[in-house]
Every structure is written in C-alpha cells, then in structure tokens.
Design an enzyme around this catalytic site. Sequence first.
Site, PDB file in Angstrom:
ATOM      1  CG  ASP A  38      -2.081   0.934   1.107  1.00 41.47           C
ATOM      2  OD1 ASP A  38      -2.264   1.507   0.018  1.00 41.47           O
ATOM      3  OD2 ASP A  38      -2.814   1.100   2.100  1.00 41.47           O
ATOM      4  CG  HIS A  54       0.257   1.691  -9.386  1.00 46.51           C
ATOM      5  ND1 HIS A  54      -0.007   1.290  -8.092  1.00 46.51           N
ATOM      6  CD2 HIS A  54      -0.833   2.393  -9.799  1.00 46.51           C
ATOM      7  CE1 HIS A  54      -1.213   1.734  -7.739  1.00 46.51           C
ATOM      8  NE2 HIS A  54      -1.732   2.409  -8.755  1.00 46.51           N
ATOM      9  CD1 TRP A  68     -12.291  -5.568 -10.943  1.00 48.38           C
ATOM     10  CD2 TRP A  68     -11.233  -4.832 -12.780  1.00 48.38           C
ATOM     11  NE1 TRP A  68     -11.579  -6.616 -11.476  1.00 48.38           N
ATOM     12  CE2 TRP A  68     -10.930  -6.204 -12.609  1.00 48.38           C
ATOM     13  CE3 TRP A  68     -10.675  -4.161 -13.875  1.00 48.38           C
ATOM     14  CZ2 TRP A  68     -10.109  -6.914 -13.481  1.00 48.38           C
ATOM     15  CZ3 TRP A  68      -9.853  -4.872 -14.742  1.00 48.38           C
ATOM     16  CH2 TRP A  68      -9.574  -6.226 -14.542  1.00 48.38           C
ATOM     17  CG  LEU A  74       8.956 -17.730  -2.979  1.00 41.87           C
ATOM     18  CD1 LEU A  74       8.757 -17.660  -1.470  1.00 41.87           C
ATOM     19  CD2 LEU A  74       9.459 -16.372  -3.506  1.00 41.87           C
TER      20      LEU A  74
HETATM   21  C1  FPP Z   1      -1.979   0.054  -3.373  1.00 41.21           C
HETATM   22  O1  FPP Z   1      -1.487   1.374  -3.383  1.00 41.21           O
HETATM   23  C2  FPP Z   1      -1.366  -0.726  -4.437  1.00 41.21           C
HETATM   24  C3  FPP Z   1      -2.059  -1.294  -5.468  1.00 41.21           C
HETATM   25  C4  FPP Z   1      -3.516  -1.188  -5.598  1.00 41.21           C
HETATM   26  C5  FPP Z   1      -1.378  -2.049  -6.528  1.00 41.21           C
HETATM   27  C6  FPP Z   1      -0.155  -2.826  -6.145  1.00 41.21           C
HETATM   28  C7  FPP Z   1       0.569  -3.216  -7.369  1.00 41.21           C
HETATM   29  C8  FPP Z   1       1.904  -3.167  -7.559  1.00 41.21           C
HETATM   30  C9  FPP Z   1       2.861  -2.831  -6.515  1.00 41.21           C
HETATM   31  C10 FPP Z   1       2.534  -3.439  -8.883  1.00 41.21           C
HETATM   32  C11 FPP Z   1       2.060  -4.574  -9.705  1.00 41.21           C
HETATM   33  C12 FPP Z   1       2.192  -5.915  -9.126  1.00 41.21           C
HETATM   34  C13 FPP Z   1       2.839  -6.950  -9.721  1.00 41.21           C
HETATM   35  C14 FPP Z   1       2.667  -8.312  -9.205  1.00 41.21           C
HETATM   36  C15 FPP Z   1       3.742  -6.755 -10.845  1.00 41.21           C
HETATM   37  P1  FPP Z   1      -2.500   2.590  -3.565  1.00 41.21           P
HETATM   38  O2  FPP Z   1      -2.464   3.010  -5.002  1.00 41.21           O
HETATM   39  O3  FPP Z   1      -3.842   2.219  -3.041  1.00 41.21           O
HETATM   40  O4  FPP Z   1      -1.808   3.660  -2.664  1.00 41.21           O
HETATM   41  P2  FPP Z   1      -2.515   4.914  -1.924  1.00 41.21           P
HETATM   42  O5  FPP Z   1      -3.344   4.316  -0.820  1.00 41.21           O
HETATM   43  O6  FPP Z   1      -1.350   5.702  -1.418  1.00 41.21           O
HETATM   44  O7  FPP Z   1      -3.312   5.659  -2.959  1.00 41.21           O
END
Ligand code: FPP
Length: 245
Positions: A23, A40, A72, A134
Amino acid sequence: MSQAFLAPVDPARLPRHVAIIMDGNGRWARQHRVRVAMGHRAGTEALRDIIRNSSDIGIQALSLYAFSTENWSRPQAEVEALMQLMLDFFRSEIDELDRKGVRITILGDRDGLPAAQRETLEQAQRRTRQNAGLRLNIAINYGGRAELARAARLIAQDVASGALDVHDVDEQALESRLYTAGLPQVDLLIRTSGEMRLSNFLLYQCAYAEFVFPQVLWPDFTLRDYHECLAQYQSRSRRFGGREA
Ligand code: FPP
C-alpha cells in the site's frame, strides 16, 4: 544490500507464509508529483528485491496483493497502467523466477482479466508448476469474500453430485477449495503505509497471522524494512489460543 545492514533474523524461525499488502503507491506518486502510474511502477521495482530475497532466505510462500476485485473502480488509466505493469513484470521476470525454482500461482478470478494478462499469468503458472522453491502467489482480481463464496459453491457442487458427504464438510474440505490449497496458513501479514486493515485479503488464511504495519510507503520499502518486519514477527509470542509452552 549487504546483510550487515539487515536486522538479525533467525533462519530457523522464519514465517512459512508471508502475505504483503503493498500500500502507498498513490501517496508516493503525490509526494513525488508524478502520475499515479509512476507510483505503481516504483512499487513494482520494490517488489523485485523482496521476491528475490524471500526465495534466497527460504521463505516457503509469499502472497502479494496486486489487484483486488474492488480496484476495478479506479480511473481507467490507472487500471490500464496496473494491468500493463503486471504484463511487463511477468514477461521480464519469468526466466529468472523459473531459474530460481519459484512456483507461481495466481489467486483470484482469472476469467475477469483481459486476455493478454490471463494468458501470460496462466503461462507463468504452467511453466513453473513443477518448481520446488518459493511459492509466489499473486492475487489479481482477488477478493477474500469471493474466494470463500467460491469454495462454498465448490463444496455444494460436490455434495450435490455425491462426491462429498455432507458430514465431511469441515475446515480441511474448505481449505482444499481455496486458491491457496496445500499452502501453509499465513504467519505474517505486512501492510505498508501505516494503514491497518485487511481489505478483503486472505480472510480465512490470516486467522492466526501476526500483523506488522510499517509506516513506509510501498515504493520505499527496502530489504532493510522487510527484515525488520521479519525480526518483529520473531519477537512475537504465538499462542494460537493456548498458553505459552
Ligand atoms: C496500493 O497502493 C497498491 C495497489 C492497488 C497495486 C499494487 C501493485 C503493484 C505494486 C505493482 C504490480 C504488481 C505486480 C505483481 C507486478 P495505492 O495506489 O492504493 O496507494 P494509496 O493508498 O497511497 O493511494
């Protein structure tokens, strides 16, 4: 990073199964005044070291929350960026992961994914099926409640067809119908960015997990942070409802 800078962790008492809610990508992007997609992307970079190190130190299973059924509802550009990042990640990492003996499993409803993502992920899963290292679980289009509803549906089907006796519907019957069938329960759940919620991730599997909530935003999460989480886990007393031995 040199091992000397990492918190001391007892290799004999590692968590068998670590789950991570990555997060803080959005806040990291805002802090750096860049588009959320860049957050991301930076989060994906942070991921590589954690996967590699988990494999190197002998963690049995690592589950990552990459995209929830609720994600989504984010702006279309962000969803597209995340989908593209996952595609790029698997295409660029699969050779090394396979070489390291990592076995990839997708958690979640693959039917709801765009065709390219579904095919790439399924291919990665097929290619690494025999690997004994793993267990890397990527939760995509995943929701814990939906996973439990699906397991209940599979049980109901088996009872209706006569394959399962209603008296045999127990925890084992349920666990064997989860996406994580055959894996140990989650020992350690890490959620970065200071948020303290499970957000529908591995609801059943986290029943006795130890929770660690580092303040750091996911793209800034380093091996040092990871080993601090592992050390914190090892400092906890786990009683599973019983008394200390
Ligand atoms: C939450 O941060 C994160 C996500 C919804 C996506 C996590 C995905 C990745 C780290 C990259 C892709 C994964 C792989 C397996 C290649 P947020 O955007 O909700 O953060 P915020 O709360 O600060 O807005």
